[in-house]
Write a protein that holds these residues in place. Structure first.
Motif, PDB file in Angstrom:
ATOM      1  N   LEU A  96       0.820  -1.209   0.000  1.00  0.00           N
ATOM      2  CA  LEU A  96       0.000   0.000   0.000  1.00  0.00           C
ATOM      3  C   LEU A  96       0.855   1.260   0.000  1.00  0.00           C
ATOM      4  O   LEU A  96       0.512   2.252  -0.644  1.00  0.00           O
ATOM      5  N   GLN A  99       1.902   1.965  -3.466  1.00  0.00           N
ATOM      6  CA  GLN A  99       0.748   2.443  -4.231  1.00  0.00           C
ATOM      7  C   GLN A  99       0.527   3.929  -3.983  1.00  0.00           C
ATOM      8  O   GLN A  99       0.241   4.701  -4.914  1.00  0.00           O
ATOM      9  N   SER A 154     -11.704   2.817  -6.844  1.00  0.00           N
ATOM     10  CA  SER A 154     -11.035   3.095  -5.571  1.00  0.00           C
ATOM     11  C   SER A 154     -11.719   4.283  -4.904  1.00  0.00           C
ATOM     12  O   SER A 154     -12.045   5.268  -5.564  1.00  0.00           O
ATOM     13  N   CYS A 159      -5.802   4.208  -2.926  1.00  0.00           N
ATOM     14  CA  CYS A 159      -6.384   2.980  -2.390  1.00  0.00           C
ATOM     15  C   CYS A 159      -7.701   3.350  -1.720  1.00  0.00           C
ATOM     16  O   CYS A 159      -8.198   4.461  -1.921  1.00  0.00           O
TER      17      CYS A 159
END
Length: 234
Positions: A96, A99, A154, A159
């Motif tokens: 994450l 990301q 998303s 995220c």
């Protein structure tokens, strides 16, 4: 007390919002010192000592990572510093985290520079240059499209949790009308924009120093921001 040297621009507001989102409160935990970029405050020696690229914002934290003062320039670096300092808005897992970082880099490398040029040629250029207006407006619309497609699957930019990527991008879209944007073309992005706009910390952050900003009208200000003053040897 954290000191922030700033002006009510998208990059300035990124840091203002981040501080508020991290639980710091203006006047209690941090203070904002205006750097009037239209008057040339960014070229003063005291400011250049902490921001050698003569750009706002810059931050001075008397309690740095080793307990000693630290000064930082570049808004993206400041966001990362505050995330590390507080443990907020940057996920802990590597997957994450990366990301989020790719979308932070997307803002730093694409959204900011391209939308900045769009805004310049549509609003500030002394003469209208159709090629420049079309080139940057079309690129801005492409970037809006990239974000709209991402947000179709998303809740937030990187995220399904709110992160520094959202903090970084949001202020750059507040002047969407001046970018030649019709929100009807980007429904997922508009939903995200409204969601972030409603956050109390965001509302507080974008008001910091906002009452000081005035429309750019004078030739002297244009010279300071875009002309020979900007490029003078120091």
């Amino acid at each position: 007390m954290i000191n922030v040297y700033s002006w009510p621009t998208p990059n300035g507001h990124k840091v203002h919002v981040m501080l508020e989102e991290c639980g710091f409160r203006l006047g209690r935990d941090w203070q904002a010192f205006p750097v009037n970029i239209g008057k040339g405050d960014q070229f003063k020696p005291d400011f250049l000592a902490i921001s050698p690229n003569n750009k706002i914002p810059a931050l001075v934290d008397p309690h740095g990572p080793d307990g000693k003062p630290i000064s930082l320039f570049e808004s993206g670096a400041i966001l990362l510093y505050l995330a590390a300092k507080t443990g907020k808005l940057l996920p802990k897992s590597d997957r994450l985290k990366f990301q989020v970082l790719q979308w932070l880099m997307f803002q730093m490398g694409s959204v900011g520079p391209m939308i900045g040029q769009t805004h310049h040629f549509r609003q500030y250029a002394p003469e209208k240059i159709d090629y420049a207006v079309n080139r940057y407006t079309n690129e801005t619309r492409r970037l809006y499209g990239v974000m709209d497609r991402q947000l179709a699957t998303s809740k937030f930019i990187a995220c399904n949790q709110y992160t520094i990527a959202d903090v970084a991008i949001f202020p750059w879209l507040r002047n969407w009308a001046n970018h030649g944007i019709d929100w009807a073309d980007y429904p997922h992005l508009k939903k995200w924009f409204d969601l972030v706009s409603a956050r109390p910390a965001v509302q507080r952050g974008v008001q910091v120093l906002a009452d000081l900003r005035r429309p750019l009208t004078g030739d002297k200000e244009r010279d300071i921001l875009f002309g020979k003053t900007q490029y003078a040897k120091r």
